[in-house]
Design an enzyme around this catalytic site. Structure first.
Site, PDB file in Angstrom:
ATOM      1  N   GLY A  15       0.833  -1.204   0.000  1.00 45.80           N
ATOM      2  CA  GLY A  15       0.000   0.000   0.000  1.00 45.80           C
ATOM      3  C   GLY A  15       0.863   1.247   0.000  1.00 45.80           C
ATOM      4  N   GLY A  19      -0.147   5.537   5.033  1.00 42.01           N
ATOM      5  CA  GLY A  19       0.630   4.695   5.946  1.00 42.01           C
ATOM      6  C   GLY A  19       1.844   4.096   5.253  1.00 42.01           C
ATOM      7  CB  VAL A  86      -1.487  -7.573  -2.036  1.00 43.61           C
ATOM      8  CG1 VAL A  86      -1.290  -8.665  -0.998  1.00 43.61           C
ATOM      9  CG2 VAL A  86      -0.247  -6.716  -2.178  1.00 43.61           C
ATOM     10  CD  GLU A 177     -13.689  18.195   3.555  1.00 45.31           C
ATOM     11  OE1 GLU A 177     -13.282  17.223   2.874  1.00 45.31           O
ATOM     12  OE2 GLU A 177     -12.986  18.784   4.391  1.00 45.31           O
ATOM     13  CG  ASP A 307      -8.169   4.289   6.667  1.00 46.30           C
ATOM     14  OD1 ASP A 307      -7.767   5.090   7.536  1.00 46.30           O
ATOM     15  OD2 ASP A 307      -8.769   4.629   5.631  1.00 46.30           O
ATOM     16  CB  ALA A 322      -4.401  11.683   6.423  1.00 45.62           C
ATOM     17  CD  GLN A 323      -0.862  14.144  10.746  1.00 41.34           C
ATOM     18  OE1 GLN A 323      -0.075  13.534  11.469  1.00 41.34           O
ATOM     19  NE2 GLN A 323      -0.457  14.835   9.703  1.00 41.34           N
TER      20      GLN A 323
HETATM   21  C1  LIG Z   1     -12.620  10.866   0.058  1.00 45.59           C
HETATM   22  C2  LIG Z   1     -11.771  10.812   1.289  1.00 45.59           C
HETATM   23  C3  LIG Z   1     -11.488  11.988   1.971  1.00 45.59           C
HETATM   24  C4  LIG Z   1     -10.708  11.964   3.108  1.00 45.59           C
HETATM   25  N1  LIG Z   1     -10.433  13.141   3.751  1.00 45.59           N
HETATM   26  C5  LIG Z   1      -9.615  13.145   4.823  1.00 45.59           C
HETATM   27  C6  LIG Z   1      -9.252  14.364   5.459  1.00 45.59           C
HETATM   28  O1  LIG Z   1      -9.683  15.445   5.054  1.00 45.59           O
HETATM   29  N2  LIG Z   1      -8.411  14.298   6.526  1.00 45.59           N
HETATM   30  C7  LIG Z   1      -7.918  13.111   6.988  1.00 45.59           C
HETATM   31  O2  LIG Z   1      -7.144  13.090   7.937  1.00 45.59           O
HETATM   32  N3  LIG Z   1      -8.262  11.936   6.418  1.00 45.59           N
HETATM   33  C8  LIG Z   1      -9.084  11.921   5.341  1.00 45.59           C
HETATM   34  N4  LIG Z   1      -9.416  10.747   4.746  1.00 45.59           N
HETATM   35  C9  LIG Z   1      -8.950   9.485   5.338  1.00 45.59           C
HETATM   36  C10 LIG Z   1      -7.528   9.200   4.939  1.00 45.59           C
HETATM   37  O3  LIG Z   1      -7.355   9.390   3.557  1.00 45.59           O
HETATM   38  C11 LIG Z   1      -7.218   7.752   5.329  1.00 45.59           C
HETATM   39  O4  LIG Z   1      -7.376   7.631   6.718  1.00 45.59           O
HETATM   40  C12 LIG Z   1      -5.804   7.374   4.923  1.00 45.59           C
HETATM   41  O5  LIG Z   1      -5.670   7.448   3.526  1.00 45.59           O
HETATM   42  C13 LIG Z   1      -5.475   5.971   5.409  1.00 45.59           C
HETATM   43  O6  LIG Z   1      -4.183   5.657   5.013  1.00 45.59           O
HETATM   44  P1  LIG Z   1      -3.820   4.145   4.683  1.00 45.59           P
HETATM   45  O7  LIG Z   1      -2.379   4.145   4.329  1.00 45.59           O
HETATM   46  O8  LIG Z   1      -4.309   3.281   5.751  1.00 45.59           O
HETATM   47  O9  LIG Z   1      -4.677   3.811   3.394  1.00 45.59           O
HETATM   48  P2  LIG Z   1      -4.735   4.528   1.992  1.00 45.59           P
HETATM   49  O10 LIG Z   1      -4.169   5.888   2.050  1.00 45.59           O
HETATM   50  O11 LIG Z   1      -6.130   4.357   1.538  1.00 45.59           O
HETATM   51  O12 LIG Z   1      -3.783   3.657   1.089  1.00 45.59           O
HETATM   52  C14 LIG Z   1      -4.026   2.323   0.809  1.00 45.59           C
HETATM   53  C15 LIG Z   1      -3.222   1.968  -0.431  1.00 45.59           C
HETATM   54  O13 LIG Z   1      -3.260   0.576  -0.598  1.00 45.59           O
HETATM   55  C16 LIG Z   1      -3.477   0.258  -1.950  1.00 45.59           C
HETATM   56  N5  LIG Z   1      -4.116  -1.048  -1.977  1.00 45.59           N
HETATM   57  C17 LIG Z   1      -5.268  -1.397  -1.348  1.00 45.59           C
HETATM   58  N6  LIG Z   1      -5.504  -2.700  -1.521  1.00 45.59           N
HETATM   59  C18 LIG Z   1      -4.491  -3.174  -2.286  1.00 45.59           C
HETATM   60  C19 LIG Z   1      -4.166  -4.463  -2.787  1.00 45.59           C
HETATM   61  N7  LIG Z   1      -4.924  -5.523  -2.533  1.00 45.59           N
HETATM   62  N8  LIG Z   1      -3.044  -4.581  -3.529  1.00 45.59           N
HETATM   63  C20 LIG Z   1      -2.250  -3.515  -3.786  1.00 45.59           C
HETATM   64  N9  LIG Z   1      -2.501  -2.286  -3.320  1.00 45.59           N
HETATM   65  C21 LIG Z   1      -3.603  -2.116  -2.575  1.00 45.59           C
HETATM   66  C22 LIG Z   1      -4.335   1.389  -2.464  1.00 45.59           C
HETATM   67  O14 LIG Z   1      -4.203   1.544  -3.859  1.00 45.59           O
HETATM   68  C23 LIG Z   1      -3.786   2.579  -1.690  1.00 45.59           C
HETATM   69  O15 LIG Z   1      -2.765   3.239  -2.390  1.00 45.59           O
HETATM   70  C24 LIG Z   1     -10.195  10.743   3.593  1.00 45.59           C
HETATM   71  C25 LIG Z   1     -10.471   9.561   2.896  1.00 45.59           C
HETATM   72  C26 LIG Z   1     -11.239   9.593   1.751  1.00 45.59           C
HETATM   73  C27 LIG Z   1     -11.514   8.324   1.014  1.00 45.59           C
END
Ligand SMILES: Cc1cc2nc3c(=O)[nH]c(=O)nc-3n(C[C@H](O)[C@H](O)[C@H](O)COP(=O)(O)OP(=O)(O)OC[C@H]3O[C@@H](n4cnc5c(N)ncnc54)[C@H](O)[C@@H]3O)c2cc1C
Length: 428
Positions: A15, A19, A86, A177, A307, A322-323
């Site tokens: 991912g 994160g 994955v 938003e 997440d 995000a944080q």
């Molecule tokens: C529309 C929207 C608005 C948001 N606004 C805010 C905000 O204003 N402020 C805030 O703090 N948070 C916000 N968030 C939440 C924040 O974006 C998430 O909490 C954050 O992105 C989580 O990070 P992560 O690394 O866990 O997952 P993600 O950032 O979602 O990254 C997961 C990654 O894994 C990849 N992936 C997933 N499954 C697979 C697989 N099987 N194989 C290969 N790759 C895979 C995806 O392509 C992605 O790149 C928002 C989320 C969304 C959807």
């Protein structure tokens, strides 16, 4: 020799979201070449800045303004990137399956994010637009713009009304938003560009099941957001649940039907259900429970962040924002590096910087470590923080130029309906 059969230990990060990318960048900085091979895997070749995704859906920004190629981010670093899906994790064999191929690891960081949760509402999966990935935002933008083109030539007033009604489900930050941005577009540039469509013909309905908007923020900020949205022409319906969604209506609890071809689902997220098939433990919200060190219990070589991870602090689950993902990504990387040096892992502690949401031009709300802001000061804070967090000088410059242009001209830069080849959920 390592478990992966290579000379150097192999660290795999799944991912390239908030994160995973921050884990990769931290390892790139902290590891010497001889320490380990680090591989970052994502199904997309770009990182998405999700907080501005709603602006892509509302034709304010182009997809490329909020996405950045992962290979460019990692250029000149020792981290390698692989684009691939994955599809399985074998915890016992310390192997992933990526596009059908086995990829071994000695340490693994899982940062796969979340998927939309429709809470089993009938018709949501088939007919609603979800709001999770870039490939959700672009068809939504084109669908909304196409409703105006269709309504412009439609003579039947009921059909026109249906085409011009937009229902957003979920009154959290994303729903608020998007509702604000849509209202600004519909009652601004769209009204001016379609002289045969009257402003009063359009309807934007924001439906929230609980009694108020922005449940994670202090109550007065939720009330302020509801008031601002109403003034901008959004019908805010709190304490209202959605019972069913079809291609032509959203049915609310109590039997009221809202004729519409556009239901936008922002009401919830959950962990990817596939992780249970892969043998990972699954807790509340489909998330994977982790130890305070972000490791899986009984599997110290596996870290789960962002997440997907389920971790409580002071009795409260950490939010899916995000944080949390960024800080956990960095922390997991530090623990990976410590393990390589035979040092014990350290527990994670979240440094909560606050939450914010924008309602539109000159209006936002922010709760930063107990200090609340609203209106223009919150909006300026929101602009500054989001520009600062965007990756890449080009993206920052483009977003600033677009925002300035929208602000001065009251126009929307990205109002193109492209033949994307993707069908919208209601088949149109
Ligand atoms: C529309 C929207 C608005 C948001 N606004 C805010 C905000 O204003 N402020 C805030 O703090 N948070 C916000 N968030 C939440 C924040 O974006 C998430 O909490 C954050 O992105 C989580 O990070 P992560 O690394 O866990 O997952 P993600 O950032 O979602 O990254 C997961 C990654 O894994 C990849 N992936 C997933 N499954 C697979 C697989 N099987 N194989 C290969 N790759 C895979 C995806 O392509 C992605 O790149 C928002 C989320 C969304 C959807």
């Amino acid at each position: 020799m390592t478990a992966a059969g290579t000379a150097r230990p192999r660290v795999v990060i799944c991912g390239a979201g908030f994160g995973g990318l921050w884990a990769a960048r931290t390892l790139a900085r902290s590891l010497a070449h001889a320490d380990a091979d680090v591989l970052l895997i994502d199904r997309n070749n770009y990182h998405t800045f999700f907080p501005l995704l709603y602006q892509v859906a509302a034709a304010e920004l182009s997809p490329s303004d909020i996405a950045y190629p992962v290979r460019s981010i990692l250029r000149r670093s020792r981290v390698r990137f692989r684009m691939g899906e994955v599809t399985a994790v074998d915890l016992a064999g310390r192997t992933l399956t990526v596009d059908g191929e086995a990829v071994p690891y000695d340490q693994l960081v899982l940062a796969l994010g979340s998927v939309p949760n429709d809470f089993g509402v009938p018709g949501a999966a088939e007919h609603a637009f979800f709001f999770r990935w870039m490939h959700d935002a672009i068809p939504l933008r084109e669908h909304v713009l196409a409703r105006f083109e269709r309504a412009n030539v439609e003579k039947d007033p009921d059909l026109r009304r249906r085409l011009l009604t937009f229902v957003i489900v979920g009154g959290g930050p994303t729903g608020v938003e998007y509702a604000g941005a849509l209202a600004e577009m519909v009652y601004g540039p769209i009204v001016r560009d379609y002289p045969d469509i009257a402003a009063r013909e359009s309807r934007i309905v924001l439906v929230e099941a609980t009694g108020r908007l922005l449940g994670a923020m202090p109550e007065h900020l939720g009330a302020y957001a509801a008031d601002r949205l109403r003034r901008r022409g959004v019908e805010v319906r709190t304490g209202t649940t959605v019972e069913r969604i079809s291609a032509t209506e959203v049915r609310l609890a109590g039997g009221e039907a809202v004729p519409t071809e556009t239901a936008v689902w922002t009401a919830g997220i959950k962990g990817d259900p596939r992780v249970a098939e892969w043998g990972l433990p699954v807790g509340r919200g489909g998330r994977v429970p982790v130890l305070p060190t972000l490791q899986l219990e009984g599997q110290p070589e596996v870290y789960v962040v962002g997440d997907l991870a389920l971790l409580a602090e002071d009795g409260e689950m950490l939010a899916q924002v995000a944080q949390v993902a960024i800080q956990q990504g960095k922390h997991a990387a530090e623990n990976v590096a410590r393990r390589l040096r035979q040092l014990p892992p350290r527990p994670f502690r979240y440094n909560d910087l606050g939450v914010m949401a924008v309602i539109g031009r000159n209006a936002a709300v922010a709760d930063l470590r107990g200090k609340t802001f609203r209106g223009f000061p919150a909006w300026m804070l929101w602009l500054g923080i989001h520009i600062a967090w965007l990756i890449g000088f080009r993206n920052r410059a483009l977003v600033l130029i677009n925002w300035a242009w929208n602000y001065i001209s009251f126009r929307r830069a990205v109002r193109l309906i492209l033949p994307s080849g993707r069908r919208s959920p209601n088949g149109s």
